[in-house]
Scaffold this active site. Structure first.
Site, PDB file in Angstrom:
ATOM      1  N   ARG A  60       0.837  -1.214   0.000  1.00 58.33           N
ATOM      2  CA  ARG A  60       0.000   0.000   0.000  1.00 58.33           C
ATOM      3  C   ARG A  60       0.867   1.257   0.000  1.00 58.33           C
ATOM      4  NH1 ARG A  60      -1.883   2.234   4.416  1.00 58.33           N
ATOM      5  NH2 ARG A  60      -2.271   0.320   5.563  1.00 58.33           N
ATOM      6  N   TYR A 113     -17.246  13.515 -16.268  1.00 60.17           N
ATOM      7  CA  TYR A 113     -17.792  12.181 -16.011  1.00 60.17           C
ATOM      8  C   TYR A 113     -18.804  12.281 -14.852  1.00 60.17           C
ATOM      9  CZ  TYR A 113     -17.834   7.272 -14.591  1.00 60.17           C
ATOM     10  OH  TYR A 113     -18.221   6.009 -14.240  1.00 60.17           O
ATOM     11  N   ASP A 185      -8.277  16.401 -15.731  1.00 56.80           N
ATOM     12  CA  ASP A 185      -8.541  14.997 -16.066  1.00 56.80           C
ATOM     13  C   ASP A 185      -8.216  14.832 -17.553  1.00 56.80           C
ATOM     14  OD1 ASP A 185      -9.683  12.568 -16.869  1.00 56.80           O
ATOM     15  OD2 ASP A 185     -11.308  12.691 -15.400  1.00 56.80           O
ATOM     16  N   LYS A 210      -9.086   3.475 -19.243  1.00 52.41           N
ATOM     17  CA  LYS A 210      -9.393   3.863 -20.620  1.00 52.41           C
ATOM     18  C   LYS A 210      -8.154   3.720 -21.516  1.00 52.41           C
ATOM     19  CE  LYS A 210     -13.134   5.203 -18.486  1.00 52.41           C
ATOM     20  NZ  LYS A 210     -13.798   4.147 -17.778  1.00 52.41           N
TER      21      LYS A 210
HETATM   22  N1  LCS Z   1     -12.630  10.418 -15.693  1.00 50.71           N
HETATM   23  C1  LCS Z   1     -13.203  10.208 -16.889  1.00 50.71           C
HETATM   24  C2  LCS Z   1     -13.040  11.235 -17.965  1.00 50.71           C
HETATM   25  C3  LCS Z   1     -13.939   9.041 -17.112  1.00 50.71           C
HETATM   26  O1  LCS Z   1     -14.476   8.871 -18.314  1.00 50.71           O
HETATM   27  C4  LCS Z   1     -14.086   8.101 -16.060  1.00 50.71           C
HETATM   28  C5  LCS Z   1     -14.868   6.864 -16.237  1.00 50.71           C
HETATM   29  C6  LCS Z   1     -13.485   8.371 -14.832  1.00 50.71           C
HETATM   30  C7  LCS Z   1     -12.765   9.536 -14.681  1.00 50.71           C
HETATM   31  C8  LCS Z   1     -13.573   7.419 -13.669  1.00 50.71           C
HETATM   32  O2  LCS Z   1     -12.694   6.376 -13.882  1.00 50.71           O
HETATM   33  P1  LCS Z   1     -12.886   4.877 -13.290  1.00 50.71           P
HETATM   34  O3  LCS Z   1     -13.037   5.023 -11.824  1.00 50.71           O
HETATM   35  O4  LCS Z   1     -14.083   4.303 -13.935  1.00 50.71           O
HETATM   36  O5  LCS Z   1     -11.605   4.211 -13.672  1.00 50.71           O
HETATM   37  N2  LCS Z   1     -15.676   6.876 -17.367  1.00 50.71           N
HETATM   38  C9  LCS Z   1     -16.557   5.977 -17.709  1.00 50.71           C
HETATM   39  C10 LCS Z   1     -17.439   6.133 -18.798  1.00 50.71           C
HETATM   40  O6  LCS Z   1     -17.512   7.122 -19.526  1.00 50.71           O
HETATM   41  N3  LCS Z   1     -18.151   5.057 -18.925  1.00 50.71           N
HETATM   42  O7  LCS Z   1     -17.927   4.144 -17.919  1.00 50.71           O
HETATM   43  C11 LCS Z   1     -16.853   4.667 -17.088  1.00 50.71           C
END
Ligand code: LCS
Length: 395
Positions: A60, A113, A185, A210
């Site tokens: 951790r 998001y 982001d 992603k």
């Molecule tokens: N930032 C962006 C721009 C995202 O598109 C997402 C997730 C996150 C942060 C959060 O990331 P995660 O915790 O899921 O790794 N976006 C998603 C979407 O557009 N569809 O499903 C997840």
């Protein structure tokens, strides 16, 4: 290679970043799938805890496989050091809880998001952290939202799912004047296409679920810092909050990053062709893609992006019903949330990713009920077009 003084290109960096020297000479960092590390003696353990000796204690806190991946992303973003997190949301919540105290204020892009907006509006508000959501592509709106309590300006650009694009160099000037941190982001672009720290941002984060990982088989996030002081503070907070990435996922992301340069080129080339195809289609009302001259922030995109990326959003003339019909008719594109993988995904934000925001907040952020989002994969673009062609007939 990583420590070499020779300047190398971005594709080369993707292949070699973060790779060090390891026992037995493997060309790939080993997976240290261990929760803990042995001390040689109580003195040794004590020295590690006091920071007098360099070494590993507990995963951790630090792990060599995770560190290799963190060094790769920090190097690609041009940052000091990075912190691997269990998800994009773990990265975002760690940044917020590290930077904001009760009574303080955050300014956030409207087009983010969904859960990011919900976290600010419903969780941070419990700790008396106030927020203002603005269309951050409008720099006057951004400037006017800042108060003497503003400590964070949080920008997602291009924004999910509208692709609304903010001029980061200008946003950085606003943040600096306000003595606030500019947090970006960079999930939609990846460091291959956009490097916010070079444009004046203080902190960059990603959902590595992603493009960085790119293969739809990992949930992970990362925070990239610009200086030692911020990194040390964030590391302490992350260690307390506990949302760290695990070694195997870090290994997979690091492997994915090797092809990031190639993938982002292919995503961008195919998405450009698809955006042009969609824009000329008689069932499509409008298309938002940073590579189209019709894109509202086309000049900013040209200045800020190495290529337009793999994300497209479009509105069907027939609205919600047509959107549903298209999504239920696709055979090659897959109806799924998430994005940035090698496979083409299609989704409907109003009923999926941005459902939690509520209709009013969605509409104010430009997320119309008929908006469809496409994450363009690396398949043959003709196959994606052929699938959309037959699906659009049903619209
Ligand atoms: N930032 C962006 C721009 C995202 O598109 C997402 C997730 C996150 C942060 C959060 O990331 P995660 O915790 O899921 O790794 N976006 C998603 C979407 O557009 N569809 O499903 C997840």
């Amino acid at each position: 290679m990583e420590n070499s003084k020779v300047k190398i290109g971005m594709d080369s960096k993707c292949v070699h970043a973060g790779i060090g020297e390891y026992e037995f000479g493997p060309v790939v960092p080993p997976i240290y799938q261990t929760s803990t590390f042995k001390f040689e003696s109580t003195e040794h353990g004590g020295a590690l805890f006091k920071g007098e000796k360099d070494g590993y204690i507990y995963t951790r806190m630090r792990n060599p496989t995770i560190e290799a991946m963190e060094n790769a992303v920090a190097s690609l973003e041009g940052g000091y050091k990075a912190l691997g997190c269990a998800s994009g949301m773990a990265a975002i919540s760690t940044v917020f809880l590290s930077l904001l105290k009760n009574g303080e204020h955050i300014v956030c892009s409207k087009s983010v998001y969904g859960p990011t907006a919900t976290l600010i509006a419903t969780v941070l508000s419990n700790y008396d952290i106030k927020s203002t959501f603005v269309n951050s592509s409008d720099l006057d709106q951004l400037k006017n939202a800042v108060t003497d309590k503003t400590k964070v300006i949080y920008i997602e650009t291009p924004g999910n799912p509208t692709l609304e694009t903010t001029d980061l160099a200008e946003a950085a000037k606003i943040a600096k004047a306000a003595n606030a941190k500019l947090v970006v982001d960079n999930t939609f672009m990846s460091p291959v296409l956009q490097r916010p720290l070079e444009l004046g941002a203080d902190i960059v984060l990603h959902s590595m679920t992603k493009f960085l990982n790119g293969h739809a088989d990992v949930v992970a996030g990362i925070i990239v810092t610009k200086d030692k002081e911020t990194y040390t503070h964030f590391r302490k907070v992350l260690n307390q909050l506990g949302g760290v990435i695990d070694p195997f996922n870090a290994f997979l992301v690091h492997r994915g990053i090797k092809t990031l340069g190639l993938r982002m080129k292919r995503h961008s080339e195919s998405a450009m062709k698809l955006a042009e195809y969609l824009e000329s289609h008689n069932k499509v009302k409008w298309v938002r893609y940073p590579g189209l001259t019709s894109f509202p922030q086309y000049e900013v995109a040209q200045k800020q992006h190495a290529a337009p990326g793999g994300m497209i959003s479009f509105e069907l003339k027939g609205g919600f019903k047509s959107g549903e019909a298209v999504m239920n008719s696709v055979k090659f594109c897959q109806l799924a949330v998430s994005l940035g993988g090698v496979e083409t995904l299609i989704q409907h934000p109003a009923s999926m990713t941005h459902l939690s925001m509520g209709k009013e907040a969605r509409e104010s952020a430009g997320i119309t009920d008929g908006l469809v989002r496409l994450s363009v994969g690396i398949e043959n673009v003709e196959d994606i077009i052929a699938d959309l062609e037959q699906a659009l007939e049903k619209a």
